[in-house]
Design a protein around this motif. Structure first.
Motif, PDB file in Angstrom:
ATOM      1  N   LEU A 175      -2.718  17.778   1.975  1.00  0.00           N
ATOM      2  CA  LEU A 175      -1.474  17.807   1.208  1.00  0.00           C
ATOM      3  C   LEU A 175      -1.100  19.228   0.818  1.00  0.00           C
ATOM      4  CD1 LEU A 175      -1.822  14.709  -1.153  1.00  0.00           C
ATOM      5  CD2 LEU A 175      -0.380  14.952   0.872  1.00  0.00           C
ATOM      6  N   GLN A 176      -2.096  20.017   0.458  1.00  0.00           N
ATOM      7  CA  GLN A 176      -1.819  21.414   0.121  1.00  0.00           C
ATOM      8  C   GLN A 176      -1.301  22.181   1.336  1.00  0.00           C
ATOM      9  OE1 GLN A 176      -5.663  22.458  -1.421  1.00  0.00           O
ATOM     10  NE2 GLN A 176      -5.230  21.693  -3.482  1.00  0.00           N
ATOM     11  N   GLN A 177      -1.866  21.881   2.511  1.00  0.00           N
ATOM     12  CA  GLN A 177      -1.387  22.535   3.720  1.00  0.00           C
ATOM     13  C   GLN A 177       0.034  22.094   4.058  1.00  0.00           C
ATOM     14  OE1 GLN A 177      -3.083  24.986   5.790  1.00  0.00           O
ATOM     15  NE2 GLN A 177      -0.892  25.107   6.258  1.00  0.00           N
ATOM     16  N   ARG A 185       7.944  14.495  -6.311  1.00  0.00           N
ATOM     17  CA  ARG A 185       8.435  13.244  -5.708  1.00  0.00           C
ATOM     18  C   ARG A 185       8.350  13.311  -4.198  1.00  0.00           C
ATOM     19  NH1 ARG A 185      14.352  10.349  -6.709  1.00  0.00           N
ATOM     20  NH2 ARG A 185      13.992   8.571  -5.320  1.00  0.00           N
ATOM     21  N   GLU A 186       8.686  14.451  -3.614  1.00  0.00           N
ATOM     22  CA  GLU A 186       8.585  14.601  -2.162  1.00  0.00           C
ATOM     23  C   GLU A 186       7.131  14.533  -1.705  1.00  0.00           C
ATOM     24  OE1 GLU A 186      12.483  17.241  -0.876  1.00  0.00           O
ATOM     25  OE2 GLU A 186      10.783  18.272  -1.835  1.00  0.00           O
ATOM     26  N   ARG A 187       6.226  15.048  -2.498  1.00  0.00           N
ATOM     27  CA  ARG A 187       4.797  14.956  -2.167  1.00  0.00           C
ATOM     28  C   ARG A 187       4.373  13.483  -2.103  1.00  0.00           C
ATOM     29  NH1 ARG A 187      -0.084  18.497  -3.121  1.00  0.00           N
ATOM     30  NH2 ARG A 187      -1.821  17.139  -3.674  1.00  0.00           N
ATOM     31  N   ARG A 188       4.820  12.679  -3.075  1.00  0.00           N
ATOM     32  CA  ARG A 188       4.495  11.245  -3.059  1.00  0.00           C
ATOM     33  C   ARG A 188       5.126  10.556  -1.853  1.00  0.00           C
ATOM     34  NH1 ARG A 188       5.630  11.875  -8.599  1.00  0.00           N
ATOM     35  NH2 ARG A 188       7.694  10.909  -8.350  1.00  0.00           N
ATOM     36  N   THR A 189       6.359  10.921  -1.525  1.00  0.00           N
ATOM     37  CA  THR A 189       7.031  10.305  -0.381  1.00  0.00           C
ATOM     38  C   THR A 189       6.329  10.670   0.913  1.00  0.00           C
ATOM     39  OG1 THR A 189       9.142  10.401  -1.567  1.00  0.00           O
ATOM     40  CG2 THR A 189       9.242  10.031   0.803  1.00  0.00           C
ATOM     41  N   LEU A 190       5.833  11.901   1.002  1.00  0.00           N
ATOM     42  CA  LEU A 190       5.058  12.307   2.179  1.00  0.00           C
ATOM     43  C   LEU A 190       3.829  11.435   2.339  1.00  0.00           C
ATOM     44  CD1 LEU A 190       2.319  14.175   2.951  1.00  0.00           C
ATOM     45  CD2 LEU A 190       4.244  14.049   4.540  1.00  0.00           C
ATOM     46  N   VAL A 191       3.102  11.174   1.249  1.00  0.00           N
ATOM     47  CA  VAL A 191       1.920  10.308   1.319  1.00  0.00           C
ATOM     48  C   VAL A 191       2.322   8.922   1.805  1.00  0.00           C
ATOM     49  CG1 VAL A 191       0.081   9.197  -0.007  1.00  0.00           C
ATOM     50  CG2 VAL A 191       0.663  11.592  -0.444  1.00  0.00           C
ATOM     51  N   SER A 192       3.441   8.412   1.308  1.00  0.00           N
ATOM     52  CA  SER A 192       3.926   7.103   1.754  1.00  0.00           C
ATOM     53  C   SER A 192       4.236   7.119   3.247  1.00  0.00           C
ATOM     54  CB  SER A 192       5.179   6.708   0.964  1.00  0.00           C
ATOM     55  OG  SER A 192       5.671   5.456   1.393  1.00  0.00           O
ATOM     56  N   LEU A 240       0.824  -1.209   0.000  1.00  0.00           N
ATOM     57  CA  LEU A 240       0.000   0.000   0.000  1.00  0.00           C
ATOM     58  C   LEU A 240       0.856   1.256   0.000  1.00  0.00           C
ATOM     59  CD1 LEU A 240      -2.889  -0.934   2.471  1.00  0.00           C
ATOM     60  CD2 LEU A 240      -3.004  -0.749  -0.025  1.00  0.00           C
ATOM     61  N   CYS A 241       1.940   1.227   0.773  1.00  0.00           N
ATOM     62  CA  CYS A 241       2.810   2.409   0.870  1.00  0.00           C
ATOM     63  C   CYS A 241       3.623   2.634  -0.399  1.00  0.00           C
ATOM     64  CB  CYS A 241       3.748   2.276   2.073  1.00  0.00           C
ATOM     65  SG  CYS A 241       2.900   2.353   3.658  1.00  0.00           S
ATOM     66  N   THR A 242       3.674   1.633  -1.261  1.00  0.00           N
ATOM     67  CA  THR A 242       4.362   1.766  -2.549  1.00  0.00           C
ATOM     68  C   THR A 242       3.419   2.198  -3.656  1.00  0.00           C
ATOM     69  OG1 THR A 242       5.974   0.060  -1.934  1.00  0.00           O
ATOM     70  CG2 THR A 242       5.738   0.554  -4.279  1.00  0.00           C
ATOM     71  N   VAL A 243       2.209   1.640  -3.668  1.00  0.00           N
ATOM     72  CA  VAL A 243       1.283   1.854  -4.780  1.00  0.00           C
ATOM     73  C   VAL A 243       0.403   3.091  -4.589  1.00  0.00           C
ATOM     74  CG1 VAL A 243      -0.675   0.868  -6.039  1.00  0.00           C
ATOM     75  CG2 VAL A 243       1.257  -0.593  -5.364  1.00  0.00           C
ATOM     76  N   LEU A 244      -0.167   3.265  -3.399  1.00  0.00           N
ATOM     77  CA  LEU A 244      -1.156   4.322  -3.187  1.00  0.00           C
ATOM     78  C   LEU A 244      -0.618   5.745  -3.310  1.00  0.00           C
ATOM     79  CD1 LEU A 244      -3.496   2.999  -0.342  1.00  0.00           C
ATOM     80  CD2 LEU A 244      -3.951   3.197  -2.788  1.00  0.00           C
ATOM     81  N   PRO A 245       0.640   6.037  -2.938  1.00  0.00           N
ATOM     82  CA  PRO A 245       1.098   7.430  -3.029  1.00  0.00           C
ATOM     83  C   PRO A 245       0.969   8.050  -4.414  1.00  0.00           C
ATOM     84  CG  PRO A 245       2.586   6.186  -1.648  1.00  0.00           C
ATOM     85  CD  PRO A 245       1.641   5.196  -2.236  1.00  0.00           C
ATOM     86  N   TRP A 246       1.080   7.278  -5.483  1.00  0.00           N
ATOM     87  CA  TRP A 246       0.993   7.849  -6.835  1.00  0.00           C
ATOM     88  C   TRP A 246      -0.377   8.456  -7.100  1.00  0.00           C
ATOM     89  CZ3 TRP A 246       4.961   8.478 -10.304  1.00  0.00           C
ATOM     90  CH2 TRP A 246       6.184   7.895  -9.932  1.00  0.00           C
ATOM     91  N   PRO A 247      -1.484   7.702  -6.948  1.00  0.00           N
ATOM     92  CA  PRO A 247      -2.786   8.343  -7.199  1.00  0.00           C
ATOM     93  C   PRO A 247      -3.183   9.349  -6.125  1.00  0.00           C
ATOM     94  CG  PRO A 247      -3.108   6.090  -6.438  1.00  0.00           C
ATOM     95  CD  PRO A 247      -1.638   6.248  -6.699  1.00  0.00           C
ATOM     96  N   VAL A 248      -2.852   9.066  -4.854  1.00  0.00           N
ATOM     97  CA  VAL A 248      -3.267   9.963  -3.779  1.00  0.00           C
ATOM     98  C   VAL A 248      -2.566  11.311  -3.891  1.00  0.00           C
ATOM     99  CG1 VAL A 248      -3.266  10.336  -1.279  1.00  0.00           C
ATOM    100  CG2 VAL A 248      -3.879   8.091  -2.201  1.00  0.00           C
ATOM    101  N   ALA A 249      -1.266  11.304  -4.189  1.00  0.00           N
ATOM    102  CA  ALA A 249      -0.504  12.552  -4.280  1.00  0.00           C
ATOM    103  C   ALA A 249      -0.987  13.434  -5.420  1.00  0.00           C
ATOM    104  CB  ALA A 249       0.981  12.255  -4.446  1.00  0.00           C
TER     105      ALA A 249
END
Length: 284
Positions: free
Chosen positions: A46-48, A64-71, A30-39
């Motif tokens: 996320l904007q905050q 990329r950092e936004r995706r890593t944050l979601v992860s 989940l931590c690998t796949v979900l960050p792409w669509p969620v970010a």
């Protein structure tokens, strides 16, 4: 509206049940796949976070950092939900801490006692579960959430080996002081005030003002214990714990200002582990 309100506890219960039983491979997937669509979504949190990070480190985060944050956000929450079911070896094998940092922590516990100041970074629940596994008793404080969520989190953390008091506990500082004197590690969040009684300090990079809790400094001054900042950061599916130097005793404002300086340095080094998705900064 009534149906929506009734649905929230049901959804929370389902998420809690599924998340708490998720196997390690499922969490990693989940931590690998979900960050792409969620970010890619225009989510307010996320904007905050992007606004906070831009102010904290002096530049906007990259996609990329936004995706890593979601992860990191997913990993923290999934860990918190499932840690009660992890074996001791599962927890101990996933921690990274230097011998020097562990020695410094034990020295404080064996001497004057310690209050540990943690930012919303990495997985603070994992840090507490690890501490319990190495013989360090942890006492912490949590916001009293509605619809039974506080009790769920309190009981889950108790099963990990941590004791939790509500923020509105009468004579809270006295209870925490007793924990310090018993040789327990008192862990308190330090980068956002939820009590309404915090102190204003300037964030080093920008000079913008943040209101932070004053409790850690008050407790250190009351008991004479050491006050240290602890940060946790993700390294894949492992967690690195970093123990800061003892903050010299001074006024509460000065002590919390030094704590924020150390937190700001950690955020600069690893902004994607800083899970600050709520408004934080204001003009001086």
């Amino acid at each position: 509206m009534r149906c929506a309100r009734r649905a929230r506890p049901v959804v929370t219960s389902v998420v809690w049940t599924l998340g708490s039983r998720l196997p390690h491979w499922g969490r990693r997937a989940l931590c690998t796949v979900l960050p792409w669509p969620v970010a890619a979504l225009p989510l307010k949190g996320l904007q905050q976070w992007e606004t906070n990070v831009s102010t904290a480190i002096g530049r906007p985060p990259t996609p990329r950092e936004r995706r890593t944050l979601v992860s990191s956000w997913l990993r923290n929450n999934l860990m918190s939900l499932s840690l009660a079911y992890w074996s001791d070896s599962d927890i101990l094998s996933r921690v990274i801490i230097s011998d020097d940092d562990l020695t410094a922590l034990r020295r404080s516990l064996a001497g004057p006692g310690v209050v540990l100041v943690l930012p919303h970074m990495g997985s603070w629940d994992f840090a507490g579960a690890w501490a319990a596994r190495v013989g360090i008793k942890v006492m912490s404080v949590a916001e009293r959430l509605p619809r039974g969520l506080y009790e769920r989190f309190r009981d889950a953390r108790a099963s990990m080996g941590m004791d939790i008091l509500p923020m509105d506990q009468p004579d809270l500082i006295r209870h925490l002081a007793a924990s310090v004197r018993r040789g327990e590690a008192v862990c308190l969040l330090g980068d956002r005030d939820l009590s309404g009684h915090g102190v204003d300090v300037a964030w080093p990079c920008s000079g913008r003002i943040v209101r932070v809790p004053v409790g850690p400094a008050l407790l250190a001054r009351l008991t004479g214990c050491d006050m240290r900042v602890v940060t946790t950061r993700f390294h894949g599916d492992r967690v690195r714990l970093l123990i800061g130097d003892v903050i010299p005793r001074a006024s509460p404002e000065v002590m919390m200002g030094e704590a924020v300086r150390q937190i700001a340095d950690a955020v600069r080094q690893s902004p994607t582990d800083w899970l600050m998705l709520q408004p934080l900064f204001r003009e001086g």
